[in-house]
Design a protein around this motif. Structure first.
Motif, short mmCIF file in Angstrom:
data_model
loop_
_atom_site.label_atom_id
_atom_site.label_comp_id
_atom_site.label_asym_id
_atom_site.label_seq_id
_atom_site.Cartn_x
_atom_site.Cartn_y
_atom_site.Cartn_z
N MET A 116 -1.75 2.01 6.24
CA MET A 116 -2.97 1.57 5.58
C MET A 116 -2.69 1.07 4.16
SD MET A 116 -6.17 0.98 5.62
CE MET A 116 -7.06 1.84 6.90
N ARG A 117 -1.82 1.72 3.45
CA ARG A 117 -1.47 1.30 2.08
C ARG A 117 -0.87 -0.11 2.09
NH1 ARG A 117 3.27 1.12 -0.63
NH2 ARG A 117 3.17 1.19 -2.93
N ALA A 118 0.06 -0.36 3.02
CA ALA A 118 0.68 -1.68 3.09
C ALA A 118 -0.35 -2.76 3.42
CB ALA A 118 1.80 -1.67 4.13
N ALA A 119 -1.25 -2.47 4.35
CA ALA A 119 -2.28 -3.44 4.72
C ALA A 119 -3.25 -3.68 3.56
CB ALA A 119 -3.04 -2.96 5.95
N THR A 120 -3.54 -2.64 2.78
CA THR A 120 -4.46 -2.78 1.65
C THR A 120 -3.84 -3.61 0.54
OG1 THR A 120 -5.43 -0.63 2.18
CG2 THR A 120 -5.85 -1.51 -0.02
N LEU A 121 -2.55 -3.43 0.29
CA LEU A 121 -1.88 -4.21 -0.76
C LEU A 121 -1.95 -5.71 -0.46
CD1 LEU A 121 1.30 -2.02 -1.41
CD2 LEU A 121 -0.68 -2.31 -2.91
N VAL A 122 -1.90 -6.07 0.82
CA VAL A 122 -2.00 -7.48 1.19
C VAL A 122 -3.46 -7.95 1.14
CG1 VAL A 122 -1.64 -9.14 3.05
CG2 VAL A 122 0.06 -7.36 2.62
N ALA A 123 -4.37 -7.13 1.66
CA ALA A 123 -5.77 -7.55 1.76
C ALA A 123 -6.44 -7.69 0.40
CB ALA A 123 -6.54 -6.56 2.63
N LYS A 124 -6.08 -6.85 -0.57
CA LYS A 124 -6.78 -6.89 -1.85
C LYS A 124 -6.45 -8.14 -2.66
CE LYS A 124 -3.68 -4.35 -4.96
NZ LYS A 124 -3.58 -3.17 -5.85
N VAL A 178 -6.51 8.09 2.25
CA VAL A 178 -5.51 8.19 1.18
C VAL A 178 -4.78 6.86 1.00
CG1 VAL A 178 -3.40 9.37 0.44
CG2 VAL A 178 -5.22 10.66 1.55
N GLY A 179 -4.46 6.19 2.10
CA GLY A 179 -3.72 4.93 2.02
C GLY A 179 -4.52 3.82 1.38
N ILE A 180 -5.80 3.70 1.69
CA ILE A 180 -6.60 2.61 1.14
C ILE A 180 -6.90 2.85 -0.34
CG2 ILE A 180 -8.93 3.50 1.62
CD1 ILE A 180 -9.60 0.68 2.68
N VAL A 181 -7.08 4.11 -0.73
CA VAL A 181 -7.28 4.41 -2.15
C VAL A 181 -5.99 4.14 -2.93
CG1 VAL A 181 -7.69 6.28 -3.80
CG2 VAL A 181 -9.12 6.07 -1.77
#
Length: 317
Positions: free
Chosen positions: A198-206, A128-131
């Motif tokens: 996971m959401r916070a990490a994805t916002l940075v990684a993308k 859910v966080g990565i999506v």
């Protein structure tokens, strides 16, 4: 005339200089994040102590027969509530069963609930966080508000509602069924924290160049998520999972103590504490020994998670 001694020592000196040069190059070679983290972890006494405790707990759960040859369900009412002795190191419970054997064999159920519920928490929260972080906009808002609903539910109240809904008063579900229900209850009520990490990490990684390059080369969303984002964002979630595993073991004991979690014939630390709650004043050993195993195990996983988090975060050094 040339000095033969100098001539013969020349190659040896050159070889020694090359060896020192190679050693200096190895020392100057930059280490990866994993090797650097492992180098830091080995220096932390808290990590070593927690790792030893966790390995011992895992051995007890996998091979309980190596630590106790007594049947945990064997009962002799003549020994009921007797204290620790040379015959029974942890004493006997209210039914006359060996407490040491029950603590040893109860490790498997408690650890199984903790591991499975943590896996469920990580899977739900990570997906859910990565999506949410990758798509953003309305998908991020919708999934974030959905997670807030579960995050706002008190854990004990939510677990009572879920478990009492599936089990009518007076019902006696099987061992596998009640373990499954407890695992799902903990996972459903705990995933929002993993989702936010996971959401916070994805916002940075993308925003990184490798994601932009993959998108420019025509990679689809699923390929970018599972091939590029997931391997580079899962580390903080795994650190949280280590800490959550200990908390989930404590949650199993809490639910069992309240009478809505695991129960007989399942042998677990929480069930033992629940069975002994009315006898604490006359037989405190019935509560203290399983409670001590719960506390030590939870503390070991929390210490391990803190050590790994500090090692993976260069800013904390």
């Amino acid at each position: 005339m040339s000095d033969p001694t100098a001539a013969s020592s020349g190659p040896a000196l050159d070889q020694g200089a090359e060896t020192r040069l190679d050693d200096s190059r190895k020392q100057d070679k930059p280490r990866s994040l994993g090797s650097d983290a492992w180098r830091e972890l080995r220096r932390k006494p808290a990590f070593v102590i927690s790792l030893v405790i966790i390995v011992l707990i895992l051995l007890i759960a996998l091979f309980p027969g190596l630590f106790s040859h007594v049947d945990p369900n064997a009962a002799d009412i003549n020994h009921a509530r007797q204290g620790p002795s040379g015959q029974a190191w942890f004493g006997y419970d209210v039914q006359g069963s060996d407490m040491f054997s029950r603590v040893i064999y109860g490790t498997r159920a408690s650890l199984l609930v903790g591991v499975l519920s943590t896996i469920g928490t990580v899977i739900i929260g990570a997906l859910v966080g990565i999506v949410s972080g990758y798509y953003g906009r309305w998908a991020d808002s919708l999934l974030s508000r959905f997670a807030d609903i579960f995050a706002g539910l008190p854990f004990v109240l939510g677990a009572i509602v879920i478990l009492m809904t599936f089990n009518a008063p007076g019902s006696n579900p099987g061992e596998v069924r009640i373990i499954t229900q407890v695992v799902l209850s903990i996972a459903v009520l705990s995933w929002p924290v993993a989702m936010r990490i996971m959401r916070a990490a994805t916002l940075v990684a993308k925003q990184q160049d490798y994601v932009k390059a993959a998108r420019g080369l025509g990679a689809g969303p699923l390929r970018i998520i599972f091939r590029h984002l997931m391997p580079n964002t899962v580390a903080p979630v795994m650190v949280y999972a280590t800490i959550a595993l200990g908390a989930n073991i404590g949650a199993e004991a809490t639910l069992a103590y309240l009478g809505i979690g695991l129960h007989a014939p399942v042998v677990s630390w929480g069930v033992m504490i629940s069975d002994a709650r009315d006898y604490f004043t006359v037989a405190p050993h019935m509560v203290l020994f399983p409670a001590a195993f719960v506390s030590i195990t939870v503390l070991a996983f929390v210490m391990l998670g803190d050590a790994v988090r500090d090692a993976l975060d260069p800013k904390s050094r």
